[in-house]
Every structure is written in C-alpha cells, then in structure tokens.
Write a protein that holds these residues in place. Structure first.
Motif, PDB file in Angstrom:
ATOM      1  N   SER A 137     -52.594 157.436 -63.179  1.00 31.94           N
ATOM      2  CA  SER A 137     -51.520 158.225 -62.583  1.00 31.94           C
ATOM      3  C   SER A 137     -50.328 157.323 -62.247  1.00 31.94           C
ATOM      4  O   SER A 137     -50.260 156.173 -62.678  1.00 31.94           O
ATOM      5  N   SER A 138     -49.423 157.845 -61.442  1.00 32.13           N
ATOM      6  CA  SER A 138     -48.257 157.056 -61.042  1.00 32.13           C
ATOM      7  C   SER A 138     -48.542 156.166 -59.837  1.00 32.13           C
ATOM      8  O   SER A 138     -47.677 155.384 -59.421  1.00 32.13           O
ATOM      9  N   MET A 139     -49.754 156.249 -59.273  1.00 34.34           N
ATOM     10  CA  MET A 139     -50.055 155.514 -58.037  1.00 34.34           C
ATOM     11  C   MET A 139     -50.023 154.001 -58.230  1.00 34.34           C
ATOM     12  O   MET A 139     -49.397 153.271 -57.451  1.00 34.34           O
ATOM     13  N   LEU A 140     -50.722 153.514 -59.259  1.00 34.04           N
ATOM     14  CA  LEU A 140     -50.818 152.068 -59.460  1.00 34.04           C
ATOM     15  C   LEU A 140     -49.449 151.439 -59.689  1.00 34.04           C
ATOM     16  O   LEU A 140     -49.112 150.423 -59.071  1.00 34.04           O
ATOM     17  N   SER A 142     -46.582 152.645 -58.850  1.00 32.09           N
ATOM     18  CA  SER A 142     -45.758 152.818 -57.649  1.00 32.09           C
ATOM     19  C   SER A 142     -46.068 151.737 -56.624  1.00 32.09           C
ATOM     20  O   SER A 142     -45.158 151.153 -56.014  1.00 32.09           O
ATOM     21  N   VAL A 143     -47.353 151.476 -56.431  1.00 31.39           N
ATOM     22  CA  VAL A 143     -47.766 150.418 -55.506  1.00 31.39           C
ATOM     23  C   VAL A 143     -47.260 149.069 -55.997  1.00 31.39           C
ATOM     24  O   VAL A 143     -46.741 148.250 -55.225  1.00 31.39           O
ATOM     25  N   ASN A 144     -47.412 148.834 -57.294  1.00 27.78           N
ATOM     26  CA  ASN A 144     -46.950 147.579 -57.885  1.00 27.78           C
ATOM     27  C   ASN A 144     -45.451 147.388 -57.662  1.00 27.78           C
ATOM     28  O   ASN A 144     -44.990 146.296 -57.292  1.00 27.78           O
ATOM     29  N   MET A 145     -44.675 148.442 -57.872  1.00 26.61           N
ATOM     30  CA  MET A 145     -43.228 148.372 -57.695  1.00 26.61           C
ATOM     31  C   MET A 145     -42.864 148.089 -56.237  1.00 26.61           C
ATOM     32  O   MET A 145     -42.042 147.208 -55.959  1.00 26.61           O
ATOM     33  N   MET A 146     -43.475 148.803 -55.309  1.00 24.74           N
ATOM     34  CA  MET A 146     -43.155 148.621 -53.890  1.00 24.74           C
ATOM     35  C   MET A 146     -43.558 147.237 -53.389  1.00 24.74           C
ATOM     36  O   MET A 146     -42.812 146.591 -52.652  1.00 24.74           O
ATOM     37  N   VAL A 147     -44.742 146.779 -53.817  1.00 23.77           N
ATOM     38  CA  VAL A 147     -45.233 145.479 -53.364  1.00 23.77           C
ATOM     39  C   VAL A 147     -44.326 144.353 -53.829  1.00 23.77           C
ATOM     40  O   VAL A 147     -43.914 143.491 -53.037  1.00 23.77           O
ATOM     41  N   TYR A 148     -43.978 144.333 -55.108  1.00 27.04           N
ATOM     42  CA  TYR A 148     -43.140 143.252 -55.616  1.00 27.04           C
ATOM     43  C   TYR A 148     -41.698 143.361 -55.134  1.00 27.04           C
ATOM     44  O   TYR A 148     -41.010 142.333 -54.988  1.00 27.04           O
ATOM     45  N   LEU A 149     -41.240 144.560 -54.880  1.00 28.71           N
ATOM     46  CA  LEU A 149     -39.915 144.731 -54.286  1.00 28.71           C
ATOM     47  C   LEU A 149     -39.871 144.102 -52.897  1.00 28.71           C
ATOM     48  O   LEU A 149     -38.974 143.318 -52.578  1.00 28.71           O
ATOM     49  N   VAL A 150     -40.868 144.430 -52.083  1.00 28.99           N
ATOM     50  CA  VAL A 150     -40.938 143.883 -50.721  1.00 28.99           C
ATOM     51  C   VAL A 150     -41.137 142.375 -50.744  1.00 28.99           C
ATOM     52  O   VAL A 150     -40.469 141.626 -50.016  1.00 28.99           O
ATOM     53  N   CYS A 151     -42.042 141.904 -51.600  1.00 34.82           N
ATOM     54  CA  CYS A 151     -42.364 140.475 -51.638  1.00 34.82           C
ATOM     55  C   CYS A 151     -41.200 139.637 -52.161  1.00 34.82           C
ATOM     56  O   CYS A 151     -40.831 138.630 -51.553  1.00 34.82           O
ATOM     57  N   ASN A 152     -40.638 140.024 -53.290  1.00 37.68           N
ATOM     58  CA  ASN A 152     -39.546 139.236 -53.879  1.00 37.68           C
ATOM     59  C   ASN A 152     -38.330 139.193 -52.964  1.00 37.68           C
ATOM     60  O   ASN A 152     -37.751 138.121 -52.732  1.00 37.68           O
ATOM     61  N   VAL A 153     -37.948 140.347 -52.436  1.00 34.87           N
ATOM     62  CA  VAL A 153     -36.770 140.387 -51.569  1.00 34.87           C
ATOM     63  C   VAL A 153     -37.062 139.727 -50.222  1.00 34.87           C
ATOM     64  O   VAL A 153     -36.270 138.919 -49.725  1.00 34.87           O
ATOM     65  N   GLY A 154     -38.215 140.074 -49.636  1.00 32.96           N
ATOM     66  CA  GLY A 154     -38.557 139.530 -48.328  1.00 32.96           C
ATOM     67  C   GLY A 154     -38.690 138.024 -48.330  1.00 32.96           C
ATOM     68  O   GLY A 154     -38.129 137.332 -47.466  1.00 32.96           O
ATOM     69  N   ILE A 155     -39.416 137.486 -49.307  1.00 35.67           N
ATOM     70  CA  ILE A 155     -39.611 136.037 -49.369  1.00 35.67           C
ATOM     71  C   ILE A 155     -38.321 135.336 -49.780  1.00 35.67           C
ATOM     72  O   ILE A 155     -38.047 134.212 -49.355  1.00 35.67           O
ATOM     73  N   ALA A 156     -37.508 135.988 -50.604  1.00 32.24           N
ATOM     74  CA  ALA A 156     -36.205 135.412 -50.958  1.00 32.24           C
ATOM     75  C   ALA A 156     -35.320 135.277 -49.723  1.00 32.24           C
ATOM     76  O   ALA A 156     -34.655 134.250 -49.524  1.00 32.24           O
ATOM     77  N   MET A 157     -35.306 136.293 -48.882  1.00 31.52           N
ATOM     78  CA  MET A 157     -34.516 136.229 -47.642  1.00 31.52           C
ATOM     79  C   MET A 157     -35.047 135.146 -46.712  1.00 31.52           C
ATOM     80  O   MET A 157     -34.273 134.422 -46.084  1.00 31.52           O
ATOM     81  N   LEU A 158     -36.377 135.016 -46.647  1.00 31.82           N
ATOM     82  CA  LEU A 158     -36.973 133.945 -45.859  1.00 31.82           C
ATOM     83  C   LEU A 158     -36.556 132.583 -46.404  1.00 31.82           C
ATOM     84  O   LEU A 158     -36.193 131.678 -45.644  1.00 31.82           O
ATOM     85  N   THR A 223     -49.114 159.348 -67.041  1.00 36.20           N
ATOM     86  CA  THR A 223     -48.308 160.520 -66.708  1.00 36.20           C
ATOM     87  C   THR A 223     -46.827 160.221 -66.935  1.00 36.20           C
ATOM     88  O   THR A 223     -46.402 159.060 -66.975  1.00 36.20           O
ATOM     89  N   TYR A 224     -46.038 161.298 -67.057  1.00 40.39           N
ATOM     90  CA  TYR A 224     -44.595 161.115 -67.244  1.00 40.39           C
ATOM     91  C   TYR A 224     -43.971 160.432 -66.029  1.00 40.39           C
ATOM     92  O   TYR A 224     -43.095 159.566 -66.170  1.00 40.39           O
ATOM     93  N   LEU A 225     -44.411 160.820 -64.841  1.00 37.30           N
ATOM     94  CA  LEU A 225     -43.892 160.190 -63.627  1.00 37.30           C
ATOM     95  C   LEU A 225     -44.257 158.711 -63.592  1.00 37.30           C
ATOM     96  O   LEU A 225     -43.428 157.858 -63.253  1.00 37.30           O
ATOM     97  N   GLY A 226     -45.491 158.403 -63.964  1.00 40.24           N
ATOM     98  CA  GLY A 226     -45.929 157.008 -63.983  1.00 40.24           C
ATOM     99  C   GLY A 226     -45.128 156.179 -64.968  1.00 40.24           C
ATOM    100  O   GLY A 226     -44.717 155.048 -64.658  1.00 40.24           O
ATOM    101  N   LYS A 227     -44.895 156.732 -66.155  1.00 43.06           N
ATOM    102  CA  LYS A 227     -44.125 156.009 -67.170  1.00 43.06           C
ATOM    103  C   LYS A 227     -42.679 155.816 -66.717  1.00 43.06           C
ATOM    104  O   LYS A 227     -42.062 154.781 -66.982  1.00 43.06           O
ATOM    105  N   THR A 228     -42.117 156.818 -66.027  1.00 44.90           N
ATOM    106  CA  THR A 228     -40.738 156.718 -65.536  1.00 44.90           C
ATOM    107  C   THR A 228     -40.616 155.629 -64.474  1.00 44.90           C
ATOM    108  O   THR A 228     -39.682 154.809 -64.503  1.00 44.90           O
ATOM    109  N   ILE A 229     -41.570 155.619 -63.540  1.00 43.33           N
ATOM    110  CA  ILE A 229     -41.561 154.598 -62.486  1.00 43.33           C
ATOM    111  C   ILE A 229     -41.725 153.209 -63.091  1.00 43.33           C
ATOM    112  O   ILE A 229     -41.042 152.257 -62.700  1.00 43.33           O
TER     113      ILE A 229
END
Length: 395
Positions: A137-140, A142-158, A223-229
C-alpha cells in the motif's frame, strides 16, 4: 620684492609638506602591503589556486596562528591544529551516525506501531499478510518519505548550528544561469548512463558467485497513491533534502583543509547512505559531480536542480520504456544522444573547472587526519556493514 619672496617660500614649504605627506602615505601602504603578504589568508591559508576560496570558512578557527605576521603553515599539522581539524571531521562523522540511527530507528518504530495497531484491529489476520499489505500500500513509502524528510532536514539544521554555517550561504549562488543548468543536467544524464553500465557489469560479476546485488522492490507501493507518493519523494523531496544535508552541510564541514578530500568523502557517504551496491555506484559517481558544482557556485541550488532532473528523468524513462520494445529502443537512442552531448559538455566543463588539486600540506590534513577520528571512520564502517548485512540477508 620681499612680498614675492615670502609668497614663493610659502609655496615651496607647502609643496614640500605635500610631498612629505605623499611619501609617508606611500610608505604606510607599502608596509601594510608587506604585512598582508607576510600573513596567510585565513580564507585561503594553503594558497591553492585550484580551490574555491572561502568555501571552507575561516581557517583561523582551526589554526589561530595564521593571523600572526610572518607565520607559515608547517608541512605537518601540530597537536593543536590536528585536534581542531579532527574535531571538524568528527562532526561530519557524528552527523552520519545520527542520520543512520535516527532514520532506521524512527522508521522501524513507526512501522512496528502501524503493524501493532492493525493487528489489534484485525486480530484474526496473519502478521505476514498485514506486513505485505503495508509494503504494497502507500503506508511504507509514506513512512519512508516522512522519516527521511525529518532526518535529512533535522540533522542538517543541527549540523549547520554545530558547524556555524549560515542559511544564506547555502543559496547565495555565483555565476549560474539557464545555460549552466542545461549543461549540468546533460552531464548528470551522462553520469547516470555510465552508472547503468557499471551496475550491469558489477551485477554480472557478483551473479557468477550466486549473489544478486539488485534490491528487491517487488510488491512495494502497488497502489496509485503509493506510486504517486513514491514519485513525489524520489523526484522532489529526496533531491532537496539530500542536497541540503550532503552538499549543504557535510561537504562544508569536511572542506576546512582539503576540498578534494571533502568532495570524495561526501560523495562516498552519499553512496553508502542509499544502502545497496546498485545505488552506491550511481550516488557516488553523481555525488562527486554535485559536490564539484556546489564548490564552484558556492550554493546547493545547482546540485538541487541537477538532482531533481536526474531523478525525474530516470523515473520517466523507467515508466515509458516498459510500454513496448519499440518505445524502449527509442528511449535507448535518445539516452545515447543525450549521453554524447553530456560527454562534450563535460569535457568543456573540465577544461575550465577541474576538481581542486591537493598540495602536500593539505594532503596531510585530509584523509590522514579524518581516518584517525573514531566517529568519521565509525560512520563509514556502520554503513558498509549495513550494506553487507542486507546483501547477505537477501542472498
């Protein structure tokens, strides 16, 4: 007659005073010039014309003595300089370790939480079946996107706060326009094409020993949503956040004494963070070029543009080429033409803008010092072991 003589004398005195003043100023300027020539430039302490001045920051923070008149940087760094330089490399290593621990840990916890909730809601369901559903589904993604978004930006700011990097320095771009953007995107496509052949050759070598290095992506985001994300993450979010971290922070953190070392070190870490041999080859090769243009223009804007273009073009080619054999052949011919153009533009680029070289003094302040930093070396070992573990688990 006396009036004329007195006036004439006053004129001579005034002229003489003016000449004395001019000579005094000239002597002061010469003395100031000699002093500045005798003092190393703290933004270019190694006087290396092939490097991009000022990118590594103020070296007097590493070696305060360069502000002394007549001081010459020794061939080998002394204890104090080595300690300060090692601290800078240590920061880069810790940032990579934080990125690994936080991204893997956070992703694992979120997925386990989702799995536990779904098991509670559907107690009769098989755990593996639910895990396959999350993967498909789109869950995996979505989690991957949110985690790396938070990590890359957060650690970059640090890292920016830690290393004293100003936000404006990341986007203040020099000598860059549409022509440069086109040139770099074509060179990027050339490097992507080269990496495809390198990956194929490497895969063939490993396959002779029964080892498959290509990651298994079957059943992911069906899923289409998963592929779009997945498409949004790959083509927009990943390029921006990865450039912010790797070229915006890590490259600058490692560029204090040796820009050439920083280019290759940041590129290798960029390859390792992708977690498999296939993407390691592509990301490392492309990472060298992205680091080079970041040094040249003093900004992550060019590398972000090229990164977005490469990811978007590769995604498009992958989708279109599957339509039919005829379309696949057309894609191959177009890619070949783009690669040839990229080769010409790369030769033009390297004719004017070669990678920074390394002086003997800088060579003793690059990998030799960085390798003695436990966090720096430890980060590299952690990522290598992670790739090996995934490879052994798959095979």
């Amino acid at each position: 007659m006396p009036d004329f003589t007195e006036t004439d004398s006053r004129s001579e005195i005034a002229a003489l005073s003016h000449e004395v003043y001019r000579l005094t100023k000239q002597l002061e300027e010469q003395e100031q010039r000699h002093l500045s020539e005798a003092m190393p430039d703290k933004y270019d302490p190694f006087d290396n014309p092939t490097e991009y001045k000022g990118f590594g920051g103020d070296y007097s923070k590493i070696l305060p003595r360069i502000t002394e008149v007549g001081y010459e940087i020794p061939l080998e760094p002394d204890y104090s300089e080595r300690k300060n330089l090692k601290r800078s490399y240590r920061k880069g290593g810790w940032l990579m370790i934080f990125q690994y621990v936080l991204s893997n840990g956070l992703g694992f916890l979120i997925l386990q939480l989702i799995l536990a909730v779904m098991m509670m809601v559907n107690p009769d369901s098989d755990r593996n079946a639910i895990a396959d559903y999350i993967r498909g589904s789109s869950m995996l993604v979505s989690v991957n996107m949110m985690v790396y978004l938070v990590c890359n930006v957060g650690i970059a700011m640090l890292g920016m706060k830690w290393a004293g990097i100003k936000y404006t320095s990341l986007v203040r771009t020099n000598d860059f326009g549409i022509g440069r953007a086109f040139q770099y995107c074509m060179i990027g496509m050339l490097l992507w094409t080269i990496s495809l052949y390198l990956i194929t050759g490497t895969s063939d070598i490993f396959s002779k020993y029964g080892i498959d290095i290509i990651p298994d992506m079957s059943g992911v985001a069906n899923t289409y949503l998963g592929k779009t994300i997945q498409l949004v993450y790959s083509c927009m979010i990943a390029p921006i956040t990865e450039e912010l971290f790797f070229r915006g922070v890590l490259l600058r953190t490692l560029s204090k004494a040796n820009q050439r070392f920083a280019v290759f070190a940041s590129a290798v870490f960029f390859g390792l963070v992708h977690g498999n041999i296939q993407q390691f080859i592509l990301a490392t090769l492309l990472g060298v070029f992205l680091a080079h243009i970041t040094l040249k223009h003093g900004s992550i804007i060019p590398s972000v543009i090229v990164h977005i273009f490469i990811n978007s073009a590769s995604s498009l080619i992958g989708k279109v080429a599957d339509i039919s054999p005829m379309v696949s052949m057309m894609c191959y011919l177009v890619l070949l033409a783009v690669a040839l153009l990229g080769m010409i533009l790369l030769l033009v680029f390297l004719g004017r803008d070669k990678l920074p070289s390394t002086t003997p003094k800088q060579a003793r302040r690059g990998i030799l010092v960085a390798a003695s930093s436990i966090p720096f070396t430890g980060a590299a070992v952690i990522y290598v072991l992670d790739i090996l573990y995934k490879l052994l688990a798959k095979n």
